[in-house]
Design a protein around this motif. Structure first.
Motif, PDB file in Angstrom:
ATOM      1  N   THR A   1      28.134 -33.235 -19.007  1.00 62.89           N
ATOM      2  CA  THR A   1      26.696 -34.066 -19.295  1.00 62.89           C
ATOM      3  C   THR A   1      26.330 -33.006 -19.622  1.00 62.89           C
ATOM      4  OG1 THR A   1      27.782 -35.647 -17.564  1.00 62.89           O
ATOM      5  CG2 THR A   1      25.223 -35.028 -17.488  1.00 62.89           C
ATOM      6  N   ALA A   2      26.285 -31.617 -19.153  1.00 61.33           N
ATOM      7  CA  ALA A   2      25.050 -31.209 -19.661  1.00 61.33           C
ATOM      8  C   ALA A   2      24.888 -30.971 -20.318  1.00 61.33           C
ATOM      9  CB  ALA A   2      25.010 -29.543 -18.486  1.00 61.33           C
TER      10      ALA A   2
ATOM     11  N   GLY B   1      30.619 -37.232 -19.606  1.00 64.57           N
ATOM     12  CA  GLY B   1      30.906 -36.401 -18.130  1.00 64.57           C
ATOM     13  C   GLY B   1      32.078 -37.070 -16.953  1.00 64.57           C
ATOM     14  N   ILE B   2      31.903 -37.905 -16.998  1.00 66.20           N
ATOM     15  CA  ILE B   2      33.014 -39.422 -16.619  1.00 66.20           C
ATOM     16  C   ILE B   2      34.203 -38.823 -16.711  1.00 66.20           C
ATOM     17  CG2 ILE B   2      33.184 -40.966 -14.905  1.00 66.20           C
ATOM     18  CD1 ILE B   2      30.676 -41.329 -15.765  1.00 66.20           C
TER      19      ILE B   2
ATOM     20  N   PRO C   1      20.994 -40.176 -22.353  1.00 64.03           N
ATOM     21  CA  PRO C   1      21.494 -40.083 -21.304  1.00 64.03           C
ATOM     22  C   PRO C   1      22.281 -41.035 -20.809  1.00 64.03           C
ATOM     23  CG  PRO C   1      19.213 -40.575 -20.841  1.00 64.03           C
ATOM     24  CD  PRO C   1      19.498 -40.568 -21.635  1.00 64.03           C
ATOM     25  N   LEU C   2      22.212 -41.373 -20.689  1.00 63.17           N
ATOM     26  CA  LEU C   2      23.753 -42.842 -21.248  1.00 63.17           C
ATOM     27  C   LEU C   2      25.265 -41.829 -21.794  1.00 63.17           C
ATOM     28  CD1 LEU C   2      22.650 -46.474 -21.226  1.00 63.17           C
ATOM     29  CD2 LEU C   2      23.618 -45.663 -19.474  1.00 63.17           C
TER      30      LEU C   2
ATOM     31  N   ALA D   1      26.001 -38.674 -22.395  1.00 59.22           N
ATOM     32  CA  ALA D   1      25.686 -37.331 -21.441  1.00 59.22           C
ATOM     33  C   ALA D   1      26.675 -37.845 -20.053  1.00 59.22           C
ATOM     34  CB  ALA D   1      24.788 -36.614 -21.326  1.00 59.22           C
ATOM     35  N   ILE D   2      25.741 -39.031 -19.753  1.00 59.47           N
ATOM     36  CA  ILE D   2      26.630 -38.935 -18.918  1.00 59.47           C
ATOM     37  C   ILE D   2      28.100 -39.809 -18.770  1.00 59.47           C
ATOM     38  CG2 ILE D   2      26.674 -41.150 -16.330  1.00 59.47           C
ATOM     39  CD1 ILE D   2      23.599 -41.274 -16.793  1.00 59.47           C
TER      40      ILE D   2
ATOM     41  N   LEU E   1      22.399 -35.261 -13.182  1.00 56.67           N
ATOM     42  CA  LEU E   1      21.740 -33.377 -13.855  1.00 56.67           C
ATOM     43  C   LEU E   1      21.331 -33.807 -15.284  1.00 56.67           C
ATOM     44  CD1 LEU E   1      22.334 -30.855 -14.529  1.00 56.67           C
ATOM     45  CD2 LEU E   1      24.784 -31.612 -15.277  1.00 56.67           C
ATOM     46  N   ALA E   2      21.924 -35.269 -16.176  1.00 61.45           N
ATOM     47  CA  ALA E   2      21.136 -35.838 -17.328  1.00 61.45           C
ATOM     48  C   ALA E   2      19.569 -36.032 -16.903  1.00 61.45           C
ATOM     49  CB  ALA E   2      21.776 -37.199 -17.976  1.00 61.45           C
TER      50      ALA E   2
ATOM     51  N   ALA F   1      35.449 -35.781 -16.431  1.00 65.08           N
ATOM     52  CA  ALA F   1      36.127 -35.778 -14.957  1.00 65.08           C
ATOM     53  C   ALA F   1      37.925 -36.546 -15.188  1.00 65.08           C
ATOM     54  CB  ALA F   1      35.037 -36.257 -13.852  1.00 65.08           C
TER      55      ALA F   1
ATOM     56  N   MET G   1      24.457 -33.663 -23.381  1.00 61.25           N
ATOM     57  CA  MET G   1      22.017 -33.891 -22.819  1.00 61.25           C
ATOM     58  C   MET G   1      22.221 -33.028 -23.654  1.00 61.25           C
ATOM     59  SD  MET G   1      20.508 -35.747 -21.480  1.00 61.25           S
ATOM     60  CE  MET G   1      18.441 -36.308 -21.541  1.00 61.25           C
ATOM     61  N   LEU G   2      21.913 -31.805 -23.393  1.00 60.63           N
ATOM     62  CA  LEU G   2      21.034 -30.521 -24.076  1.00 60.63           C
ATOM     63  C   LEU G   2      21.259 -30.709 -25.968  1.00 60.63           C
ATOM     64  CD1 LEU G   2      21.317 -27.746 -22.042  1.00 60.63           C
ATOM     65  CD2 LEU G   2      19.500 -29.015 -22.443  1.00 60.63           C
TER      66      LEU G   2
ATOM     67  N   CYS H   1      26.357 -36.602 -12.463  1.00 61.09           N
ATOM     68  CA  CYS H   1      25.883 -36.573 -13.832  1.00 61.09           C
ATOM     69  C   CYS H   1      24.467 -37.389 -13.932  1.00 61.09           C
ATOM     70  CB  CYS H   1      27.502 -37.664 -14.626  1.00 61.09           C
ATOM     71  SG  CYS H   1      28.494 -36.663 -14.587  1.00 61.09           S
TER      72      CYS H   1
ATOM     73  N   LEU I   1      17.725 -32.632 -16.928  1.00 64.94           N
ATOM     74  CA  LEU I   1      17.771 -31.165 -18.122  1.00 64.94           C
ATOM     75  C   LEU I   1      17.362 -32.310 -19.278  1.00 64.94           C
ATOM     76  CD1 LEU I   1      21.401 -29.871 -18.603  1.00 64.94           C
ATOM     77  CD2 LEU I   1      19.837 -29.434 -17.567  1.00 64.94           C
TER      78      LEU I   1
ATOM     79  N   ALA J   1      33.277 -32.452 -15.085  1.00 60.77           N
ATOM     80  CA  ALA J   1      32.506 -33.465 -15.690  1.00 60.77           C
ATOM     81  C   ALA J   1      30.201 -32.916 -16.043  1.00 60.77           C
ATOM     82  CB  ALA J   1      31.910 -34.276 -14.286  1.00 60.77           C
ATOM     83  N   LEU J   2      30.049 -32.181 -14.365  1.00 57.64           N
ATOM     84  CA  LEU J   2      28.684 -31.850 -14.587  1.00 57.64           C
ATOM     85  C   LEU J   2      28.795 -30.902 -15.852  1.00 57.64           C
ATOM     86  CD1 LEU J   2      28.129 -30.909 -11.254  1.00 57.64           C
ATOM     87  CD2 LEU J   2      26.978 -33.251 -12.223  1.00 57.64           C
TER      88      LEU J   2
END
Lengths: 103, 244
Positions: free
Chosen positions: A75-76, A92-93, A85-86, A88-89, B180-181, A96, A79-80, B177, B184, A71-72
């Motif tokens: 997300t990372a 990530g979920i 954000p949305l 990316a999150i 972290l978002a 998982a 996001m990069l 998450c 970053l 997940a993390l």
């Protein structure tokens, strides 16, 4: 000291928890109102602010299962790549859930 | 120092905007609230007691930890210690917002802080790093998160079976998450990256060797020290050289 979990006891316990939490919500700001904010102090609190996030997330990855790590990392990377954000999150979920379903 | 002038005005339309901005995140908070409501009733709290705790404490991780300590009797000092340790990150979060909060009249300032929690703080703090002032998200975002926490607790108390295994859906990772978002999405200068490295190492060391729940504060303070000794040069180099 112990409190029995009778009706009044539980109310007292909840009141204690609420008060302790309130002290943490107010305390940092109250303490700062006595500090003169020099550029150095400002730099300290700004760096501390983003460090709070890292200090929450990194042990989460180390103590978590493969799903948490997936997940993390997803997300990372998302996001990069996308800087939004949305998605990316969400990714990530989903990662998982997928990892936990597969393994 | 100038005379206190509380120049920051909270704008109602921005509060509404931030309420809806954090609405998607608050849906996940409903799921956590449900997990808490279920756990609380399984530990013997009455539905109204669980609801009252969520209403007044509004700090998920510490509420879970407290219900773990529940029995026919509860030891008060360990309860205080655990709740304080888990929520001590609020101290640092509040302090980091102080440069903005000092421009708000004290009554409003502490009123806003009632709604301080990880997600709305993360938005506000990151925007401040990027040069925008946003306290409306503390209030508007905090309100939607608080309502979601109450609705979730209520669902968990009365319909506990709805989300028996939120982990299988990855829901336990939402906050991680999200944070972290946010991290970053902020500025990434060499100074910030070094601070993050130090914060990560310190939090891991504290997680391994220090008492439980101290790792967030240990990591954040260690990262902050980097900022204290290593000032952001480009912005200050010309006007503010020398001792601060």
């Amino acid at each position: 000291m112990t409190i029995e979990t009778t009706t009044t006891g539980v109310l007292a316990l909840i009141a204690i928890m609420a008060l302790v939490t309130l002290i943490t919500r107010f305390g940092g700001v109250f303490a700062m109102s006595f500090v003169r904010i020099s550029p150095r102090i400002e730099s300290f609190i700004n760096t501390m602010a983003s460090s709070v996030l890292i200090a929450i997330v990194v042990p989460m990855a180390f103590s978590g299962d493969a799903g948490a790590v997936a997940a993390l990392s997803v997300t990372a990377v998302t996001m990069l790549a996308l800087r939004k954000p949305l998605p990316a999150i969400g990714a990530g979920i989903a990662a998982a859930g997928l990892v936990r379903y597969l393994f | 120092m100038s005379v206190a002038s509380y120049a920051y005005q909270i704008q109602p339309h921005k509060v509404r905007q931030e309420f809806f901005r954090l609405f998607p995140i608050s849906l996940f908070v409903v799921a956590f609230g449900a997990a808490f409501g279920l756990a609380a009733t399984q530990q013997g709290l009455l539905p109204l007691e669980a609801m009252l705790m969520s209403t007044t404490v509004f700090a998920g991780a510490s509420q879970f930890a407290a219900t773990d300590m529940w029995g026919t009797e509860v030891s008060v000092l360990p309860l205080i210690a655990v709740v304080f340790a888990i929520n001590s990150r609020h101290l640092l979060m509040g302090a980091s917002l102080y440069p903005m909060l000092k421009d708000v009249a004290p009554l409003k300032r502490y009123g806003l802080l009632l709604f301080l929690t990880d997600a709305n703080w993360a938005v506000s703090a990151q925007e401040y790093q990027n040069g925008r002032r946003n306290l409306e998200v503390i209030l508007g975002g905090g309100l939607v998160l608080w309502l979601a926490w109450l609705v979730g607790t209520w669902l968990g108390v009365y319909f506990g079976g709805v989300l028996q295994n939120p982990k299988s859906l990855g829901l336990d990772m939402v906050l991680g998450c999200f944070l972290l978002a946010m991290a970053l999405g902020g500025k990434k200068s060499p100074r910030v990256l070094v601070a993050w490295g130090v914060a990560a190492l310190a939090s891991l060391a504290a997680w391994k060797w220090l008492p439980p729940h101290t790792h967030v504060v240990a990591g954040a303070l260690a990262g902050g020290l980097i900022g204290y000794f290593w000032l952001d040069q480009p912005q200050h180099a010309e006007q503010e050289e020398g001792p601060a």
